[in-house]
Design a protein around this motif. Sequence first.
Motif, PDB file in Angstrom:
ATOM      1  N   SER A   1       0.825  -1.199   0.000  1.00 17.80           N
ATOM      2  CA  SER A   1       0.000   0.000   0.000  1.00 17.80           C
ATOM      3  C   SER A   1       0.865   1.256   0.000  1.00 17.80           C
ATOM      4  O   SER A   1       2.055   1.212   0.328  1.00 17.80           O
ATOM      5  N   ILE A   2       0.242   2.357  -0.373  1.00 18.60           N
ATOM      6  CA  ILE A   2       0.919   3.656  -0.346  1.00 18.60           C
ATOM      7  C   ILE A   2       1.277   3.973   1.098  1.00 18.60           C
ATOM      8  O   ILE A   2       0.524   3.683   2.017  1.00 18.60           O
ATOM      9  N   GLY A   3       2.440   4.553   1.294  1.00 21.94           N
ATOM     10  CA  GLY A   3       2.904   4.900   2.624  1.00 21.94           C
ATOM     11  C   GLY A   3       4.344   4.471   2.825  1.00 21.94           C
ATOM     12  O   GLY A   3       5.021   4.057   1.886  1.00 21.94           O
ATOM     13  N   CYS A   4       4.800   4.568   4.048  1.00 21.73           N
ATOM     14  CA  CYS A   4       6.210   4.307   4.354  1.00 21.73           C
ATOM     15  C   CYS A   4       6.454   2.894   4.871  1.00 21.73           C
ATOM     16  O   CYS A   4       5.667   2.362   5.652  1.00 21.73           O
ATOM     17  N   TYR A   5       7.557   2.346   4.423  1.00 19.20           N
ATOM     18  CA  TYR A   5       8.087   1.083   4.913  1.00 19.20           C
ATOM     19  C   TYR A   5       9.514   1.399   5.339  1.00 19.20           C
ATOM     20  O   TYR A   5      10.242   2.089   4.622  1.00 19.20           O
TER      21      TYR A   5
ATOM     22  N   ASP B   1       9.181   5.400   0.877  1.00 17.53           N
ATOM     23  CA  ASP B   1       7.879   6.065   0.947  1.00 17.53           C
ATOM     24  C   ASP B   1       7.178   5.854  -0.396  1.00 17.53           C
ATOM     25  O   ASP B   1       7.467   6.557  -1.367  1.00 17.53           O
TER      26      ASP B   1
ATOM     27  N   THR C   1       4.630   6.302  -3.069  1.00 17.77           N
ATOM     28  CA  THR C   1       3.738   7.412  -3.375  1.00 17.77           C
ATOM     29  C   THR C   1       2.714   7.082  -4.442  1.00 17.77           C
ATOM     30  O   THR C   1       1.723   7.796  -4.588  1.00 17.77           O
TER      31      THR C   1
ATOM     32  N   LYS D   1       5.924  -1.649   7.595  1.00 12.63           N
ATOM     33  CA  LYS D   1       5.030  -0.496   7.472  1.00 12.63           C
ATOM     34  C   LYS D   1       5.212   0.408   8.689  1.00 12.63           C
ATOM     35  O   LYS D   1       5.299  -0.084   9.824  1.00 12.63           O
TER      36      LYS D   1
ATOM     37  N   ASP E   1       4.850   4.876  10.165  1.00 11.34           N
ATOM     38  CA  ASP E   1       4.350   6.225   9.918  1.00 11.34           C
ATOM     39  C   ASP E   1       5.423   7.015   9.177  1.00 11.34           C
ATOM     40  O   ASP E   1       6.608   6.928   9.504  1.00 11.34           O
ATOM     41  N   CYS E   2       4.986   7.797   8.197  1.00  9.99           N
ATOM     42  CA  CYS E   2       5.916   8.668   7.471  1.00  9.99           C
ATOM     43  C   CYS E   2       6.198   9.905   8.315  1.00  9.99           C
ATOM     44  O   CYS E   2       5.300  10.452   8.931  1.00  9.99           O
TER      45      CYS E   2
ATOM     46  N   ASN F   1       7.718  13.636   7.966  1.00 15.09           N
ATOM     47  CA  ASN F   1       8.138  14.668   6.998  1.00 15.09           C
ATOM     48  C   ASN F   1       9.081  15.647   7.615  1.00 15.09           C
ATOM     49  O   ASN F   1       9.040  16.011   8.704  1.00 15.09           O
TER      50      ASN F   1
END
Length: 147
Positions: free
Chosen positions: A35-39, A51, A53, A142, A144-145, A147
């Motif tokens: 899925s989209i998101g951060c690993y 990340d 996108t 997986k 949380d991103c 920033n």
Amino acid sequence: MITVSCKMESKSEIDRSGEDVNSTILEKAPSTELSIGCYGYNDNGNLVVMDITEIEDSIKANLDISYNEKDANHGTFSGKLKGNKLIGTYTFISEGVVSERKMAFLHKDGQLIEGFGELNETGTDYINIDNIQYTSKMPLSKMDCKN
């Protein structure tokens, strides 16, 4: 008539309990799809963050790799998901120089595990993607991103 009535009630009770079990399973089961998101992986001075996108015809991601006591690489990953294997190109900047290298990841149990395989003479592609060994000891999970 009594027999038909009992069967209907019995069937109705089974259906209701089946629905309850199914909704409980759906609510509690973690997603195993990419899925989209951060690993990421962060341990012993090693930090790898992918990340993702975009997931469409191709997978696009920002990828930062910083291994303990080595220069950090910052760049983008673009590849294709073939079954549960993500094969693509990492374009990155290290020490002011833009470089590219092939990378492969196995998507398993919600993690991305980097694979290693023999590259062609120019180092631009894998000789045989079926021979890639997914042996990295730094699985990306997986997260949380930030920033």
